[in-house]
Design an enzyme around this catalytic site. Structure first.
Site, PDB file in Angstrom:
ATOM      1  N   ASP A 210       1.765 -13.284   6.288  1.00  0.00           N
ATOM      2  CA  ASP A 210       2.922 -14.053   5.824  1.00  0.00           C
ATOM      3  C   ASP A 210       3.275 -15.272   6.667  1.00  0.00           C
ATOM      4  O   ASP A 210       4.079 -16.102   6.257  1.00  0.00           O
ATOM      5  CB  ASP A 210       4.148 -13.142   5.726  1.00  0.00           C
ATOM      6  CG  ASP A 210       4.319 -12.280   6.980  1.00  0.00           C
ATOM      7  OD1 ASP A 210       4.437 -12.846   8.083  1.00  0.00           O
ATOM      8  OD2 ASP A 210       4.332 -11.040   6.844  1.00  0.00           O
TER       9      ASP A 210
ATOM     10  N   HIS B 215      -6.154 -10.716   9.185  1.00  0.00           N
ATOM     11  CA  HIS B 215      -6.357 -10.735   7.737  1.00  0.00           C
ATOM     12  C   HIS B 215      -6.056 -12.083   7.101  1.00  0.00           C
ATOM     13  O   HIS B 215      -5.959 -12.189   5.884  1.00  0.00           O
ATOM     14  CB  HIS B 215      -5.502  -9.644   7.075  1.00  0.00           C
ATOM     15  CG  HIS B 215      -5.893  -8.267   7.485  1.00  0.00           C
ATOM     16  ND1 HIS B 215      -5.029  -7.179   7.425  1.00  0.00           N
ATOM     17  CD2 HIS B 215      -7.056  -7.783   7.992  1.00  0.00           C
ATOM     18  CE1 HIS B 215      -5.653  -6.108   7.871  1.00  0.00           C
ATOM     19  NE2 HIS B 215      -6.879  -6.449   8.217  1.00  0.00           N
TER      20      HIS B 215
ATOM     21  N   ILE C  10      11.358  -1.638  14.152  1.00  0.00           N
ATOM     22  CA  ILE C  10      11.029  -2.522  15.274  1.00  0.00           C
ATOM     23  C   ILE C  10      12.038  -3.650  15.451  1.00  0.00           C
ATOM     24  O   ILE C  10      12.327  -4.071  16.573  1.00  0.00           O
ATOM     25  CB  ILE C  10       9.600  -3.071  15.123  1.00  0.00           C
ATOM     26  CG1 ILE C  10       9.142  -3.703  16.432  1.00  0.00           C
ATOM     27  CG2 ILE C  10       9.502  -4.039  13.956  1.00  0.00           C
ATOM     28  CD1 ILE C  10       7.675  -3.769  16.588  1.00  0.00           C
TER      29      ILE C  10
ATOM     30  N   ARG D  25       0.818  -1.212   0.000  1.00  0.00           N
ATOM     31  CA  ARG D  25       0.000   0.000   0.000  1.00  0.00           C
ATOM     32  C   ARG D  25       0.853   1.264   0.000  1.00  0.00           C
ATOM     33  O   ARG D  25       0.337   2.371   0.026  1.00  0.00           O
ATOM     34  CB  ARG D  25      -0.929   0.020   1.222  1.00  0.00           C
ATOM     35  CG  ARG D  25      -1.956  -1.093   1.212  1.00  0.00           C
ATOM     36  CD  ARG D  25      -2.886  -1.035   2.417  1.00  0.00           C
ATOM     37  NE  ARG D  25      -3.764   0.110   2.388  1.00  0.00           N
ATOM     38  CZ  ARG D  25      -3.653   1.171   3.179  1.00  0.00           C
ATOM     39  NH1 ARG D  25      -2.675   1.239   4.056  1.00  0.00           N
ATOM     40  NH2 ARG D  25      -4.517   2.151   3.093  1.00  0.00           N
TER      41      ARG D  25
ATOM     42  N   CYS E   8     -12.296 -31.279  -7.078  1.00  0.00           N
ATOM     43  CA  CYS E   8     -13.732 -31.304  -7.346  1.00  0.00           C
ATOM     44  C   CYS E   8     -14.135 -30.279  -8.401  1.00  0.00           C
ATOM     45  O   CYS E   8     -15.297 -30.233  -8.824  1.00  0.00           O
ATOM     46  CB  CYS E   8     -14.520 -31.062  -6.056  1.00  0.00           C
ATOM     47  SG  CYS E   8     -14.603 -29.322  -5.540  1.00  0.00           S
TER      48      CYS E   8
END
Length: 241
Positions: A107, A122, A232, A35, A153
């Site tokens: 991920d 998500h 981080i 994004r 299927c």
């Protein structure tokens, strides 16, 4: 006292930590934030549309083959490895301090690092299921398929990922609220806290320490116990566990 030392003191004195994260945790493992401006420009030039539309449920329904073409090339990074943040959080869970990770990422890197208690708002690219019979498939089935991945299927195998326009899983949301409301420390990392409803989860925190770790400012900086504007992974690489 340095901010790293302050964080160390908070972690050492806490027994019920919850970690809530955004894309910034995964970008340090080489997974780009699709994004971002670069991601938007790239998708407009190559696919003629924005990332939000390309991974929306309506686009999936109306342009299924094009959806999978974009999805497989831009949202799956098989070689990505956990970074120091993933590893540190796994260690905190093992010693009983970290009770849960709430992630907006898809991920599966926390599980790869050894974490067990992970709530995925998500979904996860490693889980896929047939929309007709419900049979489950791994990531390889999607990656190795030509065009649209199909079940034996005949049904389409859809990634267990929340697309734009799809509601979040209520059970996952409720569990997230329960963990946050009971935590004595909430550490938020790698998110600007502007995307709802996920960002609204912070309002359920009633504990003592609210820690925000993000490269840029967030709307909640003034309400936190500690703000660290840094990557981080760099922050957690300095924490002793």
């Amino acid at each position: 006292m340095s901010k790293i030392n302050q964080l160390q003191k908070i972690i050492d004195s806490s027994n019920n930590i919850v970690f809530f994260e955004g894309a910034g945790v995964s970008t340090e493992s080489g997974i780009p934030d699709f994004r971002s401006q670069n991601g938007i420009f790239k998708s407009l030039k190559k696919y003629g549309d924005t990332p939000e539309n390309l991974v929306s449920y309506n686009y999936y329904l109306d342009h299924t083959e094009e959806f999978f073409n974009y999805y497989k090339k831009n949202l799956i990074f098989e070689d990505a490895e956990p970074n120091p943040a993933h590893i540190a959080l796994s260690k905190l869970e093992k010693i009983g301090k970290l009770k849960d990770i709430i992630t907006q990422n898809i991920d599966g890197l926390h599980q790869k690092a050894g974490s067990k208690n992970v709530l995925e708002l998500h979904g996860n690219i490693h889980r896929n299921y047939c929309q007709i019979c419900g049979k489950e498939y791994g990531l390889n089935h999607v990656l190795k398929s030509n065009g649209i991945p199909k079940c034996e299927c005949g049904g389409i195998v859809k990634p267990d990922v929340i697309l734009y326009g799809e509601p979040l899983n209520n059970a996952v949301l409720n569990f997230s609220i329960d963990y946050i409301s009971q935590a004595d420390t909430l550490i938020i990392g790698g998110t600007s806290l502007v995307v709802y409803p996920a960002a609204g989860l912070i309002n359920y925190f009633n504990g003592k320490n609210l820690v925000l770790i993000n490269k840029s400012e967030t709307p909640y900086d003034n309400h936190s116990s500690l703000v660290i504007n840094d990557a981080i992974g760099n922050v957690f690489s300095q924490i002793k566990i």
